[in-house]
Design an enzyme around this catalytic site. Structure first.
Site, short mmCIF file in Angstrom:
data_model
loop_
_atom_site.label_atom_id
_atom_site.label_comp_id
_atom_site.label_asym_id
_atom_site.label_seq_id
_atom_site.Cartn_x
_atom_site.Cartn_y
_atom_site.Cartn_z
N ASP A 118 -5.50 -0.68 11.06
CA ASP A 118 -6.17 -0.68 9.88
C ASP A 118 -6.97 -0.43 9.58
O ASP A 118 -7.85 -0.17 8.78
CB ASP A 118 -5.71 -2.78 9.16
CG ASP A 118 -4.56 -2.74 8.84
OD1 ASP A 118 -3.80 -1.36 8.46
OD2 ASP A 118 -4.10 -3.84 8.80
N ASP A 146 0.57 -1.65 0.47
CA ASP A 146 0.21 0.22 -0.17
C ASP A 146 0.93 1.90 -0.38
O ASP A 146 2.27 1.83 0.95
CB ASP A 146 -0.82 -0.27 1.13
CG ASP A 146 -2.02 -1.11 1.42
OD1 ASP A 146 -2.35 -1.70 0.13
OD2 ASP A 146 -2.38 -1.97 2.05
#
Length: 435
Positions: free
Chosen positions: A319, A121
């Site tokens: 997250d 990411d």
């Protein structure tokens, strides 16, 4: 590039079972390199990151067999170390951040490692210093070719050592534990990560014959052994997906039951969503979220605005901060979301603002969300998924919005969530995949 066309405003209902944990899968899959015996792994999610890592292991010479819908056997009895020097290996490894965790097993068993700079990411700098700090403490020598972005590591003379990690990195701890499990001497890791997924890895290694104590704490002791044997392992359900489903139910005023959630391994995740005003009912090992017309964010005891921030386990996982942020947009009340670890993870809020959310991005790490109390619904727009967690947050926003949304770059979502469109459509959503 693929996209989702999402019709908003539909209430969902039904049961959903979380997939196997993505972050655990990447550690466990790398651990198969530690033995030449057969290793069987169950509940592997069918997601891009896991599939790419399995493909990479097969290219390295690991014998891979699919024996069920989510079950595989692995046997690393003929690993081709020369493949590590090929451009194909470097290209495939660089496309996957989890590939960094093959280094620990390779150093422990073969005394050498090589890797191109891994991807993942784009959420800010994600340094690898902790991994290499640990390897150096064990006696490894490495060099970094900045021009080609290639790490070369010599681990021929590794020995156990004491180390105090500069950060409680989950992947860094996993890598060092795997390296230390098969080298001479005792290794002590202080400030180790202690997430359930790392506990799962340590338990698996102990079943294979490793000698690891202190599991679940931030002080690990590893007594090196000469060899490890095969084992059978089942992954935990994905806690991030569980949190995503809780947020989805609240935003869409839906009644959803999350099956087999292994609640005792979720830490403070349920209580954090309760502080957002979301009702949760535990029914055995299932989580039932009833439909709510409105949910109200708590304040601190002195009446000040609630601050939800990420922290190392057993703190709140980073997250899920993106999920908390999007859920807050329709709540009653205000919350400050503080993303401490990654400086680019909140930049997706501009899409939510375009949808009508009231959010003040204070700086790269903090955003204040003023809930709309459902007085104004978000509106459908076209947007792009920047990373896995932001992508699912935008999907949740689109499902709650008025009108139709298009989400581009859903390959990011596919990296972490298996069949997400099909599974949500089974609950009553209207998501169409556009290729």
């Amino acid at each position: 590039m693929s996209s989702f066309r999402v019709k908003g405003g539909l209430k969902l209902k039904g049961e959903i079972t979380p997939q196997g944990a993505k972050n655990e899968a990447l550690q466990i899959l790398c651990a198969v390199l530690l033995t030449d015996d057969l290793v069987t792994i169950h509940n592997i999610p069918n997601i891009r990151d896991a599939n790419k890592l399995i493909e990479l292991l097969a290219d390295m010479g690991v014998k891979v067999n699919k024996i069920g819908p989510d079950s595989f056997t692995f046997q690393a009895d003929d690993v081709n170390l020369k493949y590590l020097e090929t451009p194909d290996f470097l290209k495939k490894a660089s496309a996957l951040r989890g590939s960094v965790m093959i280094l620990g097993p390779l150093l422990a068993r073969f005394g050498t490692g090589r890797l191109s700079k891994p991807g993942g990411d784009k959420i800010g700098r994600r340094r690898l210093d902790t991994h290499f700090f640990g390897f150096q403490k064990l006696g490894a020598k490495f060099e970094y070719d900045a021009a080609q972005e290639i790490y070369k590591i010599d681990g021929q003379n590794l020995k156990g050592a004491y180390m105090l990690l500069d950060e409680a990195s989950v992947t860094g701890t996993a890598n060092i534990v795997m390296a230390a499990s098969m080298i001479e001497g005792k290794t002590t890791i202080y400030n180790a990560a202690c997430e359930p997924y790392l506990q799962q890895l340590c338990d698996m290694l102990n079943r294979m014959g490793a000698k690891i104590t202190g599991i679940g704490s931030n002080l690990l002791h590893i007594e090196g052994v000469k060899s490890l044997s095969g084992t059978d392992h089942r992954l935990l359900p994905d806690m991030i997906e569980i949190g995503s489903f809780i947020g989805l139910a609240a935003m869409t005023q839906s009644e959803i039951t999350i099956k087999n959630a292994q609640i005792d391994r979720l830490g403070i995740i349920p209580d954090t969503f309760r502080r957002m005003g979301i009702k949760l009912e535990f029914r055995g090992d299932d989580i039932h979220i009833p439909a709510q017309d409105l949910y109200e964010i708590e304040t601190f005891i002195d009446g000040s605005i609630l601050n939800i921030s990420d922290a190392i386990w057993p703190g709140f996982t980073p997250d899920l901060l993106s999920i908390v942020l999007v859920v807050a947009t329709q709540a009653k009340g205000t919350v400050l979301v503080h993303q401490k670890m990654f400086e680019s993870r909140l930049f997706f809020v501009d899409k939510l603002i375009d949808m009508g959310a009231q959010i003040i991005l204070c700086d790269p790490h903090r955003a204040t969300v003023i809930g709309l109390e459902r007085k104004n619904r978000l509106r459908g727009i076209r947007m792009t998924s920047p990373d896995i967690r932001a992508g699912v947050s935008l999907l949740i926003a689109a499902l709650s919005a008025e009108g139709t949304s298009i989400i581009d770059n859903i390959e990011q979502i596919d990296r972490g969530y298996q069949y997400i469109d099909q599974r949500l459509n089974a609950l009553g959503a209207d998501i169409v995949r556009l290729d």
